[in-house]
Enzyme design. Structure first.
Site, short mmCIF file in Angstrom:
data_model
loop_
_atom_site.label_atom_id
_atom_site.label_comp_id
_atom_site.label_asym_id
_atom_site.label_seq_id
_atom_site.Cartn_x
_atom_site.Cartn_y
_atom_site.Cartn_z
N SER A 49 4.60 2.59 8.08
CA SER A 49 4.40 1.31 7.22
C SER A 49 5.61 1.11 6.28
O SER A 49 6.02 1.80 5.44
CB SER A 49 3.14 2.07 5.96
N HIS B 239 0.88 -1.14 -0.03
CA HIS B 239 -0.02 -0.05 0.20
C HIS B 239 1.05 1.43 -0.06
O HIS B 239 0.36 2.38 -0.42
CB HIS B 239 -0.96 -0.29 1.25
N ASP C 18 0.27 -7.53 1.40
CA ASP C 18 0.73 -6.06 1.51
C ASP C 18 2.19 -5.92 1.42
O ASP C 18 2.66 -5.30 2.26
CB ASP C 18 0.14 -5.74 3.02
#
Length: 298
Positions: free
Chosen positions: A162, A55, A85
Site C-alpha cells: 500500500s 490508510h 486514500d
C-alpha cells in the site's frame, strides 16, 4: 543455448526499469496510537516529498520513518485525504534519486504494469509484474467511503504494498497501489494517476482537500447511456427552493456530470462561497440555476 534476441532485450529492459524505479521507493514505518506498529510503502514525488496512502499513515500522529536503500529517514505527514486514500510525507533530508514521473495519459486496459513496494513489510524493494485488468472500479472502504475510478490490476499487491507506485513500462507512475482482495486471487487496486496529479499538489500546499456542498442529497443512478450516470436530487436544504426532488444534475460550473468521480472532482475549493451555474433537467427540460456551495464539513 543463448536467449532469443527479443527475450534478451526484454530482460535488459526490465532490469533497467527495476534499477530506476525501486530506488525511488521506500518502506514506511508508523508507530501509531497505543504504540501500534504498521508499515506500508511510499514513492518519491519531488525532493523530500513522498506519496503514500492515507490508510498507511492515518494513525501516525504525524511522524513516520522511511527506509530507502538501507537508509532510514525521518519524516512528517504534511497532508492526507481519506476520500482518495492519498497522503504526502515530507522527509527531513533529501536522497540522491530522481523522483518518479507521472504518466501523462490514462492507463489502458491490458497494458503491462509493475507494482513496487515492501509486501508484508518484510520484503523491501520488491517488483511484481502484471497488466491493467480493469478501469473505473469502485472500492468500498470500511468507514463507508467509496474510492472511485480505481485501476484494477492482476499485479501482486499484498499487505505492505500500500502506497507504493504502480508504473508503466517507461517507469512512469500509473497509480498508487492501495489494496488487494484477500478472498480472491490476482485482484488488486490502485488510485489512478489523474487523481494523484489532481490531489497531491493541494495536499502539499494546504494539507487537506477542501470540498464543497450545496446541501443536497444525491442518488447516483445508471443512465440509459452506457457507462454514464444520472445525478438525481432526493432532498435539498436549499431555503430558496431552487432544487427539487427528482431534478437531475447535468452540469456544475460548466463541467458535465457523466461519471461518479465527476461530482467529487468539480465540488472542490474553487467553487466554495462562489455563485456557480448548475444545469439541471426537470420534467424532461433543461434549465440553469445559480447556487453558492459551502465548504463541506468532515
Amino acid at each position: 543455448m543463448s536467449d532469443l534476441p527479443l527475450l534478451a532485450g526484454l530482460r535488459e529492459e526490465l532490469i533497467q526499469l527495476a534499477a530506476r524505479v525501486v530506488r525511488a521507493n521506500a518502506r514506511v514505518e508508523v508507530v501509531g496510537s497505543q504504540l501500534r506498529e504498521s508499515s506500508g510503502s511510499a514513492w518519491l514525488f519531488a525532493d523530500r516529498l513522498w506519496v503514500t496512502n492515507y490508510h498507511v499513515v492515518d494513525d501516525a500522529r504525524g511522524k513516520v520513518t522511511l527506509t530507502n536503500g538501507g537508509q532510514q529517514i525521518h519524516g512528517e505527514v504534511i497532508g492526507k485525504d481519506a476520500d482518495t486514500d492519498l497522503a504526502v510525507i515530507r522527509a527531513i533530508e533529501s536522497i540522491e534519486v530522481k523522483p518518479l514521473l507521472l504518466r501523462s495519459g490514462a492507463a489502458q486496459l491490458g497494458e503491462l504494469c509493475f507494482a513496487i513496494g515492501a509486501p508484508l513489510g518484510d520484503y523491501a524493494d520488491t517488483m511484481s509484474m502484471g497488466i491493467v485488468s480493469g478501469l473505473n472500479r469502485r472500492l468500498p472502504q470500511g468507514d463507508g467511503r467509496v474510492l472511485e475510478d480505481m485501476l484494477q490490476t492482476d499485479t501482486a499487491i499484498n499487505h505492505g504494498n500500500s502506497g507504493g507506485p504502480l508504473v508503466d513500462t517507461d517507469g512512469c507512475v500509473l497509480g498508487v497501489n492501495t489494496a488487494g482482495i484477500d478472498s480472491a486471487n490476482n485482484i488488486g487496486f490502485a488510485v489512478p494517476v489523474h487523481t494523484v496529479a489532481d490531489i497531491v499538489p493541494e495536499l502539499i500546499e494546504s494539507g487537506t482537500i477542501a470540498r464543497a456542498t450545496f446541501g443536497a442529497k444525491i442518488d447516483i443512478r445508471k443512465s440509459g447511456i452506457s457507462q454514464s450516470y444520472d445525478f438525481v436530487i432526493l432532498a435539498s436544504s436549499d431555503s430558496h427552493g431552487l432544487l427539487r426532488p427528482g431534478d437531475i444534475l447535468r452540469e456544475i460550473n460548466g463541467r458535465p456530470l457523466r461519471h461518479r468521480a465527476d461530482l467529487m472532482s468539480v465540488m472542490r475549493r474553487d467553487v466554495i462561497d462562489r455563485s456557480v451555474p448548475l444545469v439541471i433537467e426537470r420534467d424532461g427540460k433543461k434549465q440553469t440555476i445559480s447556487v453558492t456551495p459551502q465548504r463541506r464539513q468532515k
